[in-house]
Design a protein around this motif. Structure first.
Motif, PDB file in Angstrom:
ATOM      1  N   ASP A 193     150.415 -13.381  -4.320  1.00  0.00           N
ATOM      2  CA  ASP A 193     148.860 -12.772  -4.590  1.00  0.00           C
ATOM      3  C   ASP A 193     148.494 -13.228  -5.907  1.00  0.00           C
ATOM      4  O   ASP A 193     149.357 -13.460  -6.651  1.00  0.00           O
ATOM      5  N   ALA A 194     147.122 -13.116  -6.038  1.00  0.00           N
ATOM      6  CA  ALA A 194     146.679 -13.049  -7.512  1.00  0.00           C
ATOM      7  C   ALA A 194     145.215 -12.225  -7.581  1.00  0.00           C
ATOM      8  O   ALA A 194     144.773 -12.017  -6.645  1.00  0.00           O
TER       9      ALA A 194
ATOM     10  N   ASP B  89     137.442 -13.447 -12.059  1.00  0.00           N
ATOM     11  CA  ASP B  89     135.925 -14.125 -11.973  1.00  0.00           C
ATOM     12  C   ASP B  89     136.252 -14.997 -10.584  1.00  0.00           C
ATOM     13  O   ASP B  89     137.113 -15.781 -10.654  1.00  0.00           O
ATOM     14  N   GLU B  90     135.187 -14.638  -9.647  1.00  0.00           N
ATOM     15  CA  GLU B  90     135.527 -15.478  -8.335  1.00  0.00           C
ATOM     16  C   GLU B  90     135.472 -16.913  -8.424  1.00  0.00           C
ATOM     17  O   GLU B  90     135.766 -17.411  -7.666  1.00  0.00           O
TER      18      GLU B  90
ATOM     19  N   THR C  67     148.912 -16.782   6.283  1.00  0.00           N
ATOM     20  CA  THR C  67     147.544 -15.733   6.601  1.00  0.00           C
ATOM     21  C   THR C  67     147.182 -15.635   5.109  1.00  0.00           C
ATOM     22  O   THR C  67     147.909 -15.112   4.255  1.00  0.00           O
ATOM     23  N   ALA C  68     145.956 -16.062   5.082  1.00  0.00           N
ATOM     24  CA  ALA C  68     145.170 -15.913   3.823  1.00  0.00           C
ATOM     25  C   ALA C  68     144.244 -14.672   3.857  1.00  0.00           C
ATOM     26  O   ALA C  68     143.598 -14.634   4.858  1.00  0.00           O
ATOM     27  N   LEU C  69     144.239 -13.724   3.091  1.00  0.00           N
ATOM     28  CA  LEU C  69     143.427 -12.522   3.186  1.00  0.00           C
ATOM     29  C   LEU C  69     142.830 -12.525   1.604  1.00  0.00           C
ATOM     30  O   LEU C  69     143.235 -12.640   0.520  1.00  0.00           O
ATOM     31  N   THR C  70     141.627 -12.351   1.730  1.00  0.00           N
ATOM     32  CA  THR C  70     140.751 -12.358   0.659  1.00  0.00           C
ATOM     33  C   THR C  70     139.905 -10.892   0.728  1.00  0.00           C
ATOM     34  O   THR C  70     139.218 -10.493   1.582  1.00  0.00           O
ATOM     35  N   LEU C  71     140.306 -10.074  -0.242  1.00  0.00           N
ATOM     36  CA  LEU C  71     139.535  -8.768  -0.655  1.00  0.00           C
ATOM     37  C   LEU C  71     138.706  -8.927  -1.816  1.00  0.00           C
ATOM     38  O   LEU C  71     139.047  -9.361  -2.789  1.00  0.00           O
ATOM     39  N   THR C  72     137.400  -8.570  -1.878  1.00  0.00           N
ATOM     40  CA  THR C  72     136.311  -8.764  -2.534  1.00  0.00           C
ATOM     41  C   THR C  72     135.528  -7.695  -2.630  1.00  0.00           C
ATOM     42  O   THR C  72     134.918  -7.061  -1.742  1.00  0.00           O
TER      43      THR C  72
END
Length: 121
Positions: free
Chosen positions: A7-8, A12-13, A107-112
């Motif tokens: 994870d990272a 900044d998006e 599996t890529a999960l993006t939490l914004t």
């Protein structure tokens, strides 16, 4: 039975694509056998001593002992984990990566976060 997270946290998006490319490049290097033995040793030491240094109170010791015994089974599981951690070789890391760190397992999960009222997160 557990996920293997990589994870990272972005500040900044706009850096998302570069961070993703870097993570994928480094996993590919691991799959390709490009493992620095000195770095593996440093990581093992960091994990071992970080875990031990985090046991500041009898409660901390009890929690860690219970956690490792619960996951691995025997009451001496923490000692066994530390021994096994120190025995991991670069060759084993490459074999693991070739077997498990493959695109079909990704599996890529993006939490914004929601943007704030002013339009910035």
């Amino acid at each position: 039975p557990y996920l293997f997270p990589i994870d990272a946290t972005l500040q900044d998006e706009k850096h998302r694509a570069a961070v993703d490319a870097t993570l994928r490049r480094d996993v590919k290097a691991l799959v390709d056998g490009k493992v620095d033995a000195a770095r593996v040793k440093a990581i093992q030491d960091h994990l071992r001593y970080g875990l031990l240094m985090g046991m500041d109170t009898p409660r901390d010791v009890a929690i860690d002992l219970a956690f490792y015994a619960g996951v691995m089974g025997p009451p001496d599981a923490l000692a066994s984990y530390l021994k096994q951690l120190g025995a991991v070789t670069p060759k084993q890391l490459t074999a693991f990566a070739k077997k498990y760190l493959i695109d079909s397992n990704l599996t890529a999960l993006t939490l914004t976060p929601k943007p704030a009222a002013g339009g910035t997160p």
